[in-house]
Scaffold this motif. Structure first.
Motif, PDB file in Angstrom:
ATOM      1  N   TYR A  65       0.831  -1.197   0.000  1.00  0.00           N
ATOM      2  CA  TYR A  65       0.000   0.000   0.000  1.00  0.00           C
ATOM      3  C   TYR A  65       0.868   1.251   0.000  1.00  0.00           C
ATOM      4  O   TYR A  65       2.043   1.211   0.358  1.00  0.00           O
ATOM      5  CB  TYR A  65      -0.973   0.018   1.185  1.00  0.00           C
ATOM      6  N   SER A  96      -4.328 -11.094  -7.146  1.00  0.00           N
ATOM      7  CA  SER A  96      -4.674 -10.082  -8.142  1.00  0.00           C
ATOM      8  C   SER A  96      -3.437  -9.281  -8.560  1.00  0.00           C
ATOM      9  O   SER A  96      -2.649  -8.877  -7.701  1.00  0.00           O
ATOM     10  CB  SER A  96      -5.727  -9.121  -7.594  1.00  0.00           C
ATOM     11  N   ARG A  98      -3.800  -6.318  -9.849  1.00  0.00           N
ATOM     12  CA  ARG A  98      -4.401  -4.981  -9.956  1.00  0.00           C
ATOM     13  C   ARG A  98      -4.085  -4.084  -8.760  1.00  0.00           C
ATOM     14  O   ARG A  98      -3.773  -4.552  -7.672  1.00  0.00           O
ATOM     15  CB  ARG A  98      -5.919  -5.099 -10.057  1.00  0.00           C
ATOM     16  N   TYR A 100      -5.771  -1.016  -6.320  1.00  0.00           N
ATOM     17  CA  TYR A 100      -7.071  -0.587  -5.833  1.00  0.00           C
ATOM     18  C   TYR A 100      -6.909   0.708  -5.048  1.00  0.00           C
ATOM     19  O   TYR A 100      -5.840   0.997  -4.508  1.00  0.00           O
ATOM     20  CB  TYR A 100      -7.687  -1.666  -4.920  1.00  0.00           C
ATOM     21  N   TRP A 101      -7.997   1.454  -4.964  1.00  0.00           N
ATOM     22  CA  TRP A 101      -8.018   2.699  -4.204  1.00  0.00           C
ATOM     23  C   TRP A 101      -8.901   2.508  -2.985  1.00  0.00           C
ATOM     24  O   TRP A 101     -10.080   2.177  -3.111  1.00  0.00           O
ATOM     25  CB  TRP A 101      -8.564   3.807  -5.092  1.00  0.00           C
ATOM     26  N   TRP A 102      -8.327   2.685  -1.811  1.00  0.00           N
ATOM     27  CA  TRP A 102      -9.046   2.621  -0.538  1.00  0.00           C
ATOM     28  C   TRP A 102      -9.323   4.056  -0.125  1.00  0.00           C
ATOM     29  O   TRP A 102      -8.417   4.892  -0.072  1.00  0.00           O
ATOM     30  CB  TRP A 102      -8.161   1.948   0.506  1.00  0.00           C
ATOM     31  N   VAL A 107     -13.631   0.587  -1.607  1.00  0.00           N
ATOM     32  CA  VAL A 107     -12.566   0.133  -2.502  1.00  0.00           C
ATOM     33  C   VAL A 107     -13.018   0.261  -3.943  1.00  0.00           C
ATOM     34  O   VAL A 107     -14.134  -0.128  -4.292  1.00  0.00           O
ATOM     35  CB  VAL A 107     -12.193  -1.343  -2.190  1.00  0.00           C
ATOM     36  N   SER A 108     -12.128   0.819  -4.783  1.00  0.00           N
ATOM     37  CA  SER A 108     -12.376   0.949  -6.218  1.00  0.00           C
ATOM     38  C   SER A 108     -11.164   0.410  -6.981  1.00  0.00           C
ATOM     39  O   SER A 108     -10.027   0.582  -6.546  1.00  0.00           O
ATOM     40  CB  SER A 108     -12.566   2.414  -6.614  1.00  0.00           C
ATOM     41  N   LEU A 109     -11.429  -0.200  -8.122  1.00  0.00           N
ATOM     42  CA  LEU A 109     -10.352  -0.657  -9.002  1.00  0.00           C
ATOM     43  C   LEU A 109      -9.700   0.544  -9.665  1.00  0.00           C
ATOM     44  O   LEU A 109     -10.388   1.466 -10.112  1.00  0.00           O
ATOM     45  CB  LEU A 109     -10.921  -1.600 -10.068  1.00  0.00           C
TER      46      LEU A 109
END
Length: 137
Positions: A65, A96, A98, A100-102, A107-109
């Motif tokens: 992160y 994964s 990928r 992600y945005w926390w 959470v969003s990809l």
């Protein structure tokens, strides 16, 4: 709440991957549930990031992160894309490739990919607006 307490009971080792408030941090453990510590990200994000971070769960033994604390996050994202892809490829227990945005528990990809040695990143407008509000690195 019991599940989260069980995750807390199996700690991970944290290692900074650079300097600065938005530098990536790698969290590792030998146990199979290290990636589950991403569920506790709100406990790791410093106040300067205002509840926002980019993260990855490449395999069961790690999560990565970087807090959205300043514009150093751009360099961190450029580092996380290939690191996450390589860790996902190597495994074991791949989850994964990928990012992600926390943000405040949601959470969003963050669309990204590695093509050859080139990182491609196509964040949503909302993420770009969050970047524009950050102080310089």
């Amino acid at each position: 709440s019991v599940a989260l307490e069980n995750v807390r009971a199996d700690p991970v080792e944290s290692k900074p991957m650079g300097d600065g408030p938005s530098a990536p941090i790698a969290c590792f453990a030998d146990h199979f549930f290290a990636a589950s510590h991403a569920l506790l990200l709100d406990e790791r994000i410093p106040p300067a990031a205002r509840g926002s971070a980019v993260f990855a769960v490449p395999h069961r033994h790690a999560f990565l992160y970087a807090p959205l604390a300043d514009m150093g996050i751009v360099e961190s994202i450029n580092r996380l894309i290939p690191t996450t892809a390589a860790m996902f490829q190597d495994g074991p227990g791949s989850i994964s490739p990928r990012l992600y945005w926390w943000r405040d528990g949601e959470v969003s990809l963050l669309p990204s990919r590695l093509d050859g040695g080139t990182a491609h990143f196509a964040p949503p407008n909302e993420f770009v607006q969050a970047l524009e509000a950050l102080p310089p690195a």
